[in-house]
Motif scaffolding. Structure first.
Motif, PDB file in Angstrom:
ATOM      1  N   VAL A   1       0.856  -1.182   0.000  1.00 15.23           N
ATOM      2  CA  VAL A   1       0.000   0.000   0.000  1.00 15.23           C
ATOM      3  C   VAL A   1       0.891   1.231   0.000  1.00 15.23           C
ATOM      4  O   VAL A   1       1.819   1.348   0.803  1.00 15.23           O
ATOM      5  N   MET A   2       0.630   2.123  -0.973  1.00 17.20           N
ATOM      6  CA  MET A   2       1.460   3.321  -1.081  1.00 17.20           C
ATOM      7  C   MET A   2       0.638   4.526  -0.643  1.00 17.20           C
ATOM      8  O   MET A   2      -0.205   5.028  -1.393  1.00 17.20           O
ATOM      9  N   ASP A   3       0.812   4.945   0.588  1.00 22.91           N
ATOM     10  CA  ASP A   3       0.152   6.169   1.033  1.00 22.91           C
ATOM     11  C   ASP A   3       1.071   6.913   1.990  1.00 22.91           C
ATOM     12  O   ASP A   3       2.065   6.364   2.485  1.00 22.91           O
ATOM     13  N   LYS A   4       0.723   8.163   2.211  1.00 20.49           N
ATOM     14  CA  LYS A   4       1.581   9.010   3.035  1.00 20.49           C
ATOM     15  C   LYS A   4       0.738  10.112   3.650  1.00 20.49           C
ATOM     16  O   LYS A   4      -0.099  10.715   2.985  1.00 20.49           O
ATOM     17  N   GLU A   5       0.972  10.356   4.956  1.00 27.61           N
ATOM     18  CA  GLU A   5       0.309  11.477   5.619  1.00 27.61           C
ATOM     19  C   GLU A   5       1.022  12.771   5.252  1.00 27.61           C
ATOM     20  O   GLU A   5       2.255  12.839   5.261  1.00 27.61           O
ATOM     21  N   VAL A   6       0.221  13.790   4.901  1.00 20.85           N
ATOM     22  CA  VAL A   6       0.795  15.083   4.495  1.00 20.85           C
ATOM     23  C   VAL A   6      -0.098  16.197   5.023  1.00 20.85           C
ATOM     24  O   VAL A   6      -1.227  15.965   5.491  1.00 20.85           O
ATOM     25  N   THR A   7       0.411  17.427   4.919  1.00 22.08           N
ATOM     26  CA  THR A   7      -0.396  18.616   5.204  1.00 22.08           C
ATOM     27  C   THR A   7      -0.378  19.496   3.972  1.00 22.08           C
ATOM     28  O   THR A   7       0.536  19.427   3.134  1.00 22.08           O
ATOM     29  N   LEU A   8      -1.394  20.332   3.856  1.00 23.37           N
ATOM     30  CA  LEU A   8      -1.431  21.260   2.733  1.00 23.37           C
ATOM     31  C   LEU A   8      -0.225  22.198   2.768  1.00 23.37           C
ATOM     32  O   LEU A   8       0.292  22.597   1.716  1.00 23.37           O
ATOM     33  N   ASN A   9       0.229  22.539   3.960  1.00 25.05           N
ATOM     34  CA  ASN A   9       1.377  23.430   4.079  1.00 25.05           C
ATOM     35  C   ASN A   9       2.635  22.787   3.478  1.00 25.05           C
ATOM     36  O   ASN A   9       3.438  23.447   2.807  1.00 25.05           O
ATOM     37  N   GLU A  10       2.804  21.466   3.706  1.00 26.59           N
ATOM     38  CA  GLU A  10       3.948  20.764   3.111  1.00 26.59           C
ATOM     39  C   GLU A  10       3.878  20.794   1.587  1.00 26.59           C
ATOM     40  O   GLU A  10       4.891  20.977   0.907  1.00 26.59           O
ATOM     41  N   LEU A  11       2.665  20.655   1.069  1.00 26.71           N
ATOM     42  CA  LEU A  11       2.511  20.628  -0.387  1.00 26.71           C
ATOM     43  C   LEU A  11       2.720  22.000  -1.009  1.00 26.71           C
ATOM     44  O   LEU A  11       3.190  22.107  -2.151  1.00 26.71           O
ATOM     45  N   THR A  12       2.367  23.059  -0.285  1.00 24.59           N
ATOM     46  CA  THR A  12       2.629  24.409  -0.824  1.00 24.59           C
ATOM     47  C   THR A  12       4.126  24.621  -0.992  1.00 24.59           C
ATOM     48  O   THR A  12       4.569  25.268  -1.951  1.00 24.59           O
ATOM     49  N   LYS A  13       4.932  24.081  -0.076  1.00 22.40           N
ATOM     50  CA  LYS A  13       6.385  24.199  -0.179  1.00 22.40           C
ATOM     51  C   LYS A  13       6.926  23.337  -1.318  1.00 22.40           C
ATOM     52  O   LYS A  13       7.842  23.728  -2.040  1.00 22.40           O
ATOM     53  N   LEU A  14       6.366  22.140  -1.475  1.00 21.10           N
ATOM     54  CA  LEU A  14       6.832  21.238  -2.528  1.00 21.10           C
ATOM     55  C   LEU A  14       6.533  21.797  -3.915  1.00 21.10           C
ATOM     56  O   LEU A  14       7.387  21.745  -4.809  1.00 21.10           O
ATOM     57  N   PHE A  15       5.338  22.363  -4.089  1.00 20.40           N
ATOM     58  CA  PHE A  15       4.939  22.848  -5.410  1.00 20.40           C
ATOM     59  C   PHE A  15       5.180  24.346  -5.596  1.00 20.40           C
ATOM     60  O   PHE A  15       4.913  24.885  -6.673  1.00 20.40           O
ATOM     61  N   HIS A  16       5.656  25.012  -4.535  1.00 23.07           N
ATOM     62  CA  HIS A  16       5.966  26.454  -4.605  1.00 23.07           C
ATOM     63  C   HIS A  16       4.747  27.252  -5.069  1.00 23.07           C
ATOM     64  O   HIS A  16       4.802  28.022  -6.035  1.00 23.07           O
ATOM     65  N   CYS A  17       3.619  27.019  -4.410  1.00 21.42           N
ATOM     66  CA  CYS A  17       2.409  27.739  -4.779  1.00 21.42           C
ATOM     67  C   CYS A  17       1.537  27.932  -3.540  1.00 21.42           C
ATOM     68  O   CYS A  17       1.890  27.511  -2.435  1.00 21.42           O
ATOM     69  N   THR A  18       0.393  28.561  -3.738  1.00 18.39           N
ATOM     70  CA  THR A  18      -0.507  28.852  -2.623  1.00 18.39           C
ATOM     71  C   THR A  18      -1.326  27.612  -2.252  1.00 18.39           C
ATOM     72  O   THR A  18      -1.395  26.640  -3.016  1.00 18.39           O
ATOM     73  N   GLU A  19      -1.972  27.667  -1.054  1.00 15.27           N
ATOM     74  CA  GLU A  19      -2.805  26.558  -0.613  1.00 15.27           C
ATOM     75  C   GLU A  19      -3.977  26.351  -1.569  1.00 15.27           C
ATOM     76  O   GLU A  19      -4.391  25.223  -1.826  1.00 15.27           O
ATOM     77  N   ARG A  20      -4.493  27.454  -2.102  1.00 10.15           N
ATOM     78  CA  ARG A  20      -5.601  27.353  -3.060  1.00 10.15           C
ATOM     79  C   ARG A  20      -5.185  26.563  -4.295  1.00 10.15           C
ATOM     80  O   ARG A  20      -5.915  25.703  -4.782  1.00 10.15           O
ATOM     81  N   ASN A  21      -3.975  26.853  -4.815  1.00  6.25           N
ATOM     82  CA  ASN A  21      -3.494  26.140  -5.998  1.00  6.25           C
ATOM     83  C   ASN A  21      -3.192  24.679  -5.688  1.00  6.25           C
ATOM     84  O   ASN A  21      -3.356  23.810  -6.545  1.00  6.25           O
ATOM     85  N   VAL A  22      -2.733  24.396  -4.455  1.00  6.30           N
ATOM     86  CA  VAL A  22      -2.482  23.008  -4.063  1.00  6.30           C
ATOM     87  C   VAL A  22      -3.773  22.206  -4.159  1.00  6.30           C
ATOM     88  O   VAL A  22      -3.781  21.065  -4.637  1.00  6.30           O
ATOM     89  N   LYS A  23      -4.877  22.795  -3.698  1.00  4.45           N
ATOM     90  CA  LYS A  23      -6.158  22.094  -3.760  1.00  4.45           C
ATOM     91  C   LYS A  23      -6.559  21.807  -5.213  1.00  4.45           C
ATOM     92  O   LYS A  23      -7.104  20.741  -5.517  1.00  4.45           O
ATOM     93  N   LEU A  24      -6.264  22.756  -6.106  1.00  2.00           N
ATOM     94  CA  LEU A  24      -6.552  22.538  -7.533  1.00  2.00           C
ATOM     95  C   LEU A  24      -5.694  21.407  -8.097  1.00  2.00           C
ATOM     96  O   LEU A  24      -6.161  20.580  -8.890  1.00  2.00           O
ATOM     97  N   ILE A  25      -4.422  21.362  -7.674  1.00  3.19           N
ATOM     98  CA  ILE A  25      -3.508  20.307  -8.139  1.00  3.19           C
ATOM     99  C   ILE A  25      -3.985  18.950  -7.650  1.00  3.19           C
ATOM    100  O   ILE A  25      -4.010  17.968  -8.412  1.00  3.19           O
ATOM    101  N   VAL A  26      -4.365  18.870  -6.385  1.00  2.00           N
ATOM    102  CA  VAL A  26      -4.842  17.615  -5.821  1.00  2.00           C
ATOM    103  C   VAL A  26      -6.086  17.135  -6.573  1.00  2.00           C
ATOM    104  O   VAL A  26      -6.223  15.947  -6.891  1.00  2.00           O
ATOM    105  N   ARG A  27      -6.997  18.072  -6.860  1.00  2.00           N
ATOM    106  CA  ARG A  27      -8.209  17.704  -7.592  1.00  2.00           C
ATOM    107  C   ARG A  27      -7.863  17.154  -8.978  1.00  2.00           C
ATOM    108  O   ARG A  27      -8.441  16.166  -9.431  1.00  2.00           O
ATOM    109  N   LYS A  28      -6.908  17.800  -9.648  1.00  4.68           N
ATOM    110  CA  LYS A  28      -6.508  17.355 -10.979  1.00  4.68           C
ATOM    111  C   LYS A  28      -5.865  15.959 -10.918  1.00  4.68           C
ATOM    112  O   LYS A  28      -6.142  15.100 -11.771  1.00  4.68           O
TER     113      LYS A  28
END
Length: 607
Positions: A24-51
């Motif tokens: 099983v490939m899963d990982k606990e994350v926070t939106l804040n971690e993803l904003t740093k990884l993708f260098h974007c805002t929390e709003r854009n992270v949510k759009l990326i996750v949806r895509k």
């Protein structure tokens, strides 16, 4: 950043590469971690996750309540996704990007090998639906590792460019390298000269048409030769010409400044291919983006990734068997160990990486080629000393080079003559080399050697031999296009290259006379002037035997002055799939597409 790139970034960040299959490939994350990884805002992270969810790459499990972390479930394993991503990039022609993705981590070598195996299966013969009409077309798809620099015959320098030019354009005459090795008709069906070889008349075939349907005339020949003589790097080809004139629409007269019995042979060169005067004169820049000739194939697409050739159904020498040829341009930086077997059909410089299937056919021959070191005698450095150049020659054990790196025979000159191949007099003498080095006053100054990645193994081997007697060689790798740059050649103490000779006499003259080549510019002024005088005498000599003796005079002087360090005549091993017929390797070391035909099951395309 593309969706695929974002998914790959997540995998690289959170999933170990050695995770067991089926885990099983899963990982606990926070939106804040993803904003740093993708260098974007929390709003854009949510759009990326949806895509990513829409693409069925992940399942997003949002955290419920304060302090509860969200969780990403990865649906595609890293290796599987990486391979699919590279395949999609390749399907779009983005080969360089595909290899950049696969070469980011050494751990991905297994995926790279899988990709190369898949890519290999994309090349060769296929029957495909014709988008313009019913039925199938016979398509031959081949990979190469360098794009042509130009298809302008007047500015040709590399053998691959010359090979492609020969598929699109034709010359007045062509050279057949069979047992008789003779000049035969092409655009001209007959030619004659006066008694002293100073005037030549060529009679053109009637009804030959360019790809844009206009009939070829003597005016096109006059235009082409004047252009070649007046403003090109290959003007040497017509340096004996005084004028060219059209006697009538199908007859051309060439008047020379001196006798030239090699003129028909010289006009077999791809550099003398005939252009449509109307189109080139109208808009030359536009013309060379999609050039038009009279050849067996017409160019239909030319980009940094792909060249498409379509058959000329009205070709005057007979329609080619193939309907189309697609040449895929892969990144030049791909290591030799990862290269494709199909490439060997048109690229005789690459190492063949693995054994072919048992039913593949093999064509083996000594090419008209020679790998060599050219010494720059117009730049200060240790190479200015004859004793130094002779010393380096004595430390090169050519038989060991063949055993360690190359396939071929030791070279003592430009061409692999039988007496040279059979001779055992290839001197290797380390003690004599050390004595000559001392006589030269060598002080340890490093040598700057320039070569291409294709020659990397030879260059490293050469540097090791030099180091054994205390000579430090600094290797500078350049692209094929950079290697032909006058400025780069002038900066080097020496250049390692491999010369191919499509036509023995003409190509030797080109080596000596092409003013923009590094070999010409490496020779000191008095040597160049002396060679030019011998070249004029060669052209004025009707006897083949007498011309051969004059060429030998040039080679003897070059050897006496150690202008070149001849290394190896390469053996060409071409492996051909059993479905491919009509393969013959021409004197450029390539295959002429016109002569290829294919055997395969009956086409099952929808009618």
């Amino acid at each position: 950043m593309l969706t695929e790139e974002r998914y790959l970034a997540l995998l690289n960040e959170y999933i170990a590469r050695d995770i067991p299959a089926g885990s099983v490939m899963d990982k606990e994350v926070t939106l804040n971690e993803l904003t740093k990884l993708f260098h974007c805002t929390e709003r854009n992270v949510k759009l990326i996750v949806r895509k990513l969810e829409e693409e069925e790459l992940i399942v997003w499990h949002p955290g419920r309540g304060r302090g509860n972390r969200s969780r990403i479930e990865f649906r595609v394993p890293r290796d599987e996704f990486l391979l699919q991503y590279a395949q999609r990039l390749a399907d779009k022609g983005e080969y360089r990007t595909a290899f950049e993705v696969l070469n980011q981590y050494e751990e991905d070598q297994v995926v790279l090998d899988q990709f190369m195996k898949w890519l290999n299966g994309q090349f060769g013969y296929s029957e495909e639906e014709n988008s313009n009409s019913a039925g199938c077309i016979d398509l031959f798809r081949l990979p190469v590792y360098r794009a042509p620099l130009t298809l302008d015959p007047a500015n040709l320098f590399h053998s691959f460019d010359a090979h492609l030019t020969r598929q699109i354009f034709d010359r007045l005459v062509q050279y057949e390298s069979d047992e008789n090795s003779k000049v035969v008709p092409m655009l001209a069906h007959h030619w004659e000269s006066n008694d002293d070889g100073t005037q030549w008349v060529f009679h053109l075939r009637k009804g030959v048409r360019f790809h844009h349907k206009r009939e070829l005339t003597a005016h096109d020949v006059v235009f082409t030769f004047n252009r070649l003589r007046n403003r090109s790097m290959n003007e040497w080809l017509l340096f004996t010409m005084d004028r060219v004139e059209a006697l009538n629409p199908i007859t051309v007269k060439i008047v020379l400044k001196q006798p030239n019995w090699l003129l028909p042979r010289m006009l077999c060169s791809a550099c003398a291919a005939i252009l449509p005067a109307d189109l080139v004169s109208e808009d030359e820049e536009k013309f060379w983006r999609m050039p038009i000739g009279t050849g067996a194939f017409r160019l239909t697409h030319w980009s940094s990734n792909l060249i498409n050739l379509s058959v000329n159904t009205e070709y005057f020498l007979g329609r080619a068997y193939l309907d189309a040829v697609n040449i895929v341009i892969l990144p030049e930086e791909i290591p030799g160990s990862s290269r494709l077997r199909w490439e060997k059909l048109i690229d005789n410089e690459a190492r063949f990486p693995s054994k072919p299937e048992k039913d593949w056919n093999q064509i083996e021959s000594f090419g008209k080629n020679c790998s060599l070191i050219s010494w720059n005698r117009n730049k200060p450095g240790p190479q200015q000393s004859l004793s130094f150049r002779q010393a380096v020659n004595l430390i090169i054990d050519r038989r060991q080079l063949i055993q360690d790196v190359e396939r071929g025979a030791p070279a003592r000159g430009f061409l692999p003559r039988e007496e040279r191949l059979a001779s055992s007099a290839f001197r290797y003498d380390r003690d004599a080399a050390l004595q000559l080095l001392q006589e030269s006053g060598y002080d340890g100054t490093p040598l700057d050697l320039i070569t291409t990645l294709h020659q990397s193994e030879d260059a490293s081997w050469f540097a090791e031999q030099c180091a054994s007697v205390g000579i430090n060689v600094r290797i500078n790798y350049v692209t094929v296009s950079e290697c032909s740059d006058e400025g780069i050649g002038a900066e080097a103490d020496c250049i390692l290259t491999c010369l191919a000779f499509a036509d023995d006499e003409v190509c030797q003259l080109e080596t000596y006379l092409q003013s923009q080549s590094f070999i010409y510019n490496h020779m000191e002024h008095n040597l160049r002037r002396w060679i030019f005088g011998i070249a004029k005498e060669i052209l004025a000599t009707a006897s083949i035997e007498a011309r051969s003796a004059l060429f030998q005079q040039i080679e003897f002087r070059l050897q006496d002055e150690a202008q070149f360090l001849f290394l190896v005549h390469r053996k060409i091993n071409t492996y051909v799939h059993p479905s491919i017929r009509g393969i013959g390797i021409n004197r450029l070391g390539w295959m002429d597409f016109k002569d290829i035909w294919l055997t395969s099951p009956i086409c099952d395309c929808d009618e």
